[in-house]
Scaffold this active site. Structure first.
Site, PDB file in Angstrom:
ATOM      1  CG  ASP A 188      13.894 -99.790 -86.880  1.00 36.66           C
ATOM      2  OD1 ASP A 188      14.216 -98.607 -86.697  1.00 36.66           O
ATOM      3  OD2 ASP A 188      14.111-100.412 -87.941  1.00 36.66           O
ATOM      4  CG  ASP A 199      14.034 -94.610 -88.521  1.00 39.82           C
ATOM      5  OD1 ASP A 199      14.403 -95.245 -89.521  1.00 39.82           O
ATOM      6  OD2 ASP A 199      13.255 -93.639 -88.573  1.00 39.82           O
ATOM      7  CD  GLU A 208      18.469 -94.744 -91.285  1.00 39.14           C
ATOM      8  OE1 GLU A 208      18.230 -95.087 -92.444  1.00 39.14           O
ATOM      9  OE2 GLU A 208      17.646 -94.108 -90.594  1.00 39.14           O
ATOM     10  CG  HIS A 245      13.815-101.005 -94.663  1.00 39.37           C
ATOM     11  ND1 HIS A 245      14.965-100.966 -93.887  1.00 39.37           N
ATOM     12  CD2 HIS A 245      13.116 -99.902 -94.331  1.00 39.37           C
ATOM     13  CE1 HIS A 245      14.939 -99.885 -93.124  1.00 39.37           C
ATOM     14  NE2 HIS A 245      13.829 -99.225 -93.370  1.00 39.37           N
ATOM     15  CG  ASP A 246      15.198 -97.277 -96.080  1.00 39.20           C
ATOM     16  OD1 ASP A 246      13.979 -97.482 -96.148  1.00 39.20           O
ATOM     17  OD2 ASP A 246      15.770 -96.889 -95.037  1.00 39.20           O
TER      18      ASP A 246
HETATM   19  C1  GLC Z   1      14.708 -94.440 -92.096  1.00 40.96           C
HETATM   20  C2  GLC Z   1      14.049 -95.747 -92.443  1.00 40.96           C
HETATM   21  C3  GLC Z   1      13.090 -95.520 -93.573  1.00 40.96           C
HETATM   22  C4  GLC Z   1      12.041 -94.562 -93.097  1.00 40.96           C
HETATM   23  C5  GLC Z   1      12.659 -93.288 -92.544  1.00 40.96           C
HETATM   24  C6  GLC Z   1      11.662 -92.531 -91.737  1.00 40.96           C
HETATM   25  O1  GLC Z   1      15.501 -93.944 -93.102  1.00 40.96           O
HETATM   26  O2  GLC Z   1      15.016 -96.710 -92.725  1.00 40.96           O
HETATM   27  O3  GLC Z   1      12.505 -96.707 -94.025  1.00 40.96           O
HETATM   28  O4  GLC Z   1      11.175 -94.230 -94.158  1.00 40.96           O
HETATM   29  O5  GLC Z   1      13.748 -93.517 -91.704  1.00 40.96           O
HETATM   30  O6  GLC Z   1      11.373 -93.203 -90.550  1.00 40.96           O
END
Ligand code: GLC
Ligand code: CA
Length: 569
Positions: free
Chosen positions: A98, A200, A257, A336-337
């Protein structure tokens, strides 16, 4: 459209804190991942995406990085990561890590310098503004975690911007020195032997630096105007530059992402001819049951209504059809979100848990794209409902609570119910390995409680039971991995407006697969459309005792069937 290893990969996502605790301190770690590699290989996994393991104060469990070049001591050391890479490569598997580039921790040395004075060389690595002349905040924008995006810092009487938690100040991507420091860091990781990155929150690198105010919803102090810092034009320049200056020359995969991206945005980020990312993660299909209008006091992901299946199918179709031949999809139900998918779009009652988990897997993983399986999904791990707020750990939950219950716009009971359905901690309880105390994750009380259903939902039971969700995943992935049609074939959706059924085909050369699923707990009759020639279809896999294909079929609750035929030429 060429073939590529990452198009034929099965990715498994690991949240290291919750995967396996090898030294019994209650926190998952890198040695814990190494210990489970054979389990993952057996499942059919070919690459891991491991969530951040960098040094971090863990305000957001590692997405708040304080040193990109060090490993968080509770997770291990750089040698452990090197060992993980070696052990993976020895098994023919790969490591995707990541990269958190939108922000750092407020404890990162760059930020410590930046906040110390207005003349510091690192000042401009972050986004600082004074209050408006009337004393109000630089803008009324709302952070993703609730509250303002601005945090006051007395040292220089200024505000810094943070679109996530206030311990995660946003980097200023207009600053070239900052960008070059980031690229150097990326190349350093490539030289450690990693095989790719999941980047991310990349949609947010470009912000509207004019910071205009926007209208707010009734009763709300801040405006959820996420478009001011999402999917804006310059983000694509940054990604292209990153590709040239950091990624070029390595046989890696890059996955961006971009939450909230439209299909047009998605193509900009990932179309083959754009030279940005290889693949993209969007949230389009994750929240088709949200209901911001019905609950304006908790808009977005915290709102929900009953799932309308046609909306979900349209979301998949949009990506499957528009990207075909132009870009490569990711296939994922949860991460994980997100809440656990068997609780969200399936049915986690004891009667339908197994059937619906298998149906969901069939619906998704027979589509085009690279599967990304989230840890525990392969054994049907479910949401959790902790009674007390103090049992939760996610920073996002606490800002939600403060901004709603704390401000008198929702009751405690209502918000707890929303947390039970939607919170990210649903996906972060420890992996359930067996039925021993703490689910075999650790020998001591973990950092977050285990889901009490570990006594029957666990890996050990799944391995023993031939009819388990795990064995179904294994079989399904195996079918997929051995079929060029399922990997590269064309997708056709039928019965788009049907409220209960998912029906699609995948086609390549002279082979056709047909996927038929009942998404709910009622028995339904379905007539297969006349345009499908049902002759010669043979059963490939089903979550019931398989039935033969006929024009009119009766599907039992959550029934999922895949058929295949070879066309004669
Ligand atoms: C992304 C991650 C999340 C995190 C956010 C800030 O959306 O998947 O878990 O809180 O970015 O880094
Ligand atoms: Ca540990």
């Amino acid at each position: 459209m060429g073939n590529a290893w990452w198009k034929e990969a099965v990715i498994y996502q690991i949240y290291p804190r919750s995967f396996y605790d090898s030294n019994n301190d209650g926190i998952g770690d890198i040695q814990g991942i190494i210990k489970k590699l054979d389990y993952l290989k057996d499942l059919g996994v070919t690459a891991l995406w491991v969530c951040p393991f960098y040094e971090s104060p863990m305000d957001d469990n590692g997405y708040d990085v304080s040193n990109f070049y060090n490993i968080a001591p509770e997770y291990g050391t750089l040698d452990d990561v090197k060992q993980l890479i070696e052990e993976l490569h020895a098994r023919g598997m790969r490591l995707i890590i990541d990269l958190v580039l939108n922000h750092t921790s407020d404890e990162h040395p760059w930020f410590i310098e930046s906040r110390s004075s207005e003349n510091n060389p690192y000042r401009d690595y972050y986004i600082w503004r004074k209050a408006r002349p009337d004393g109000s905040l630089p803008s009324n924008w709302e952070s993703f975690f609730g509250g303002s995006v601005w945090e006051y810092d007395a040292t220089t009487d200024s505000y810094y911007m943070h679109i996530f938690s206030k311990k995660m100040p946003d980097l200023n991507w207009t600053n070239e020195n900052m960008r070059n420091d980031i690229y150097e860091m990326i190349r350093w990781w490539l030289n450690q032997g990693v095989d790719g990155f999941r980047v991310d929150a990349v949609a947010h690198l470009d912000k509207n630096m004019e910071f205009p105010n926007h209208p707010t919803l009734p009763g709300r102090q801040y405006s959820g105007c996420y478009f001011e810092f999402s999917n804006r034009p310059k983000v694509h320049e940054y990604i292209r530059e990153m590709r040239q200056k950091a990624f070029a020359g390595y046989d890696i995969v890059t996955i961006g992402e971009a939450g909230g991206a439209t299909i047009e945005d998605a193509l900009k980020y990932s179309a083959y001819d754009r030279n940005e990312f290889d693949m993209l993660i969007t949230f389009d299909h994750c929240w088709v049951d949200e209901d911001s209008e019905g609950s304006p006091h908790v808009p977005g992901k915290w709102s929900y209504k009953k799932l309308e299946l046609p909306l979900l199918k349209k979301s998949f179709k949009k990506y499957q059809v528009n990207m075909y031949g132009k870009a490569w999809n990711t296939l994922y139900w949860s991460n994980h979100d997100q809440p656990r998918v068997v609780s969200h779009y399936g049915n986690d009652s004891s009667k339908y848990h197994k059937l619906s988990a298998k149906m969901l897997a069939t619906t998704l993983y027979m589509m085009g794209g690279t599967p990304i399986i989230y840890q525990g999904e392969e054994i049907g791990m479910t949401n959790v409902a902790f009674e007390s707020l103090s049992d939760y750990r996610d920073v996002e939950i606490f800002t939600l609570y403060r901004e709603t219950v704390g401000k008198g716009i929702a009751s405690h009971e209502e918000i707890m119910d929303r947390i039970h359905k939607r919170s990210r901690d649903n996906a972060r309880t420890p992996m359930q390995w067996d039925d021993s105390p703490y689910a075999g994750f650790s020998k001591v009380q973990p950092w977050i409680n285990v889901n009490p259903n570990y006594v029957y939902i666990n890996v050990k039971n799944n391995l023993q039971d031939e009819d388990s969700i795990y064995h179904y995943y294994r079989k399904l992935l195996n079918i997929r991995q051995n079929s060029k049609t399922l990997i590269y074939g064309k997708f056709n959706l039928f019965l788009e407006d049907d409220a209960n059924i998912v029906l699609y085909t995948r086609e390549l050369d002279n082979e056709i697969y047909l996927v038929l699923c009942n998404f709910f707990d009622n028995t339904v009759e379905v007539k297969l459309p006349d345009e499908i020639n049902i002759e010669n279809f043979a059963l490939v896999i089903s979550n019931y005792e398989g039935q033969k294909i006929t024009r009119n079929m009766i599907l039992r609750p959550y029934e999922a069937i895949v058929y295949r035929k070879q066309l004669s030429i």
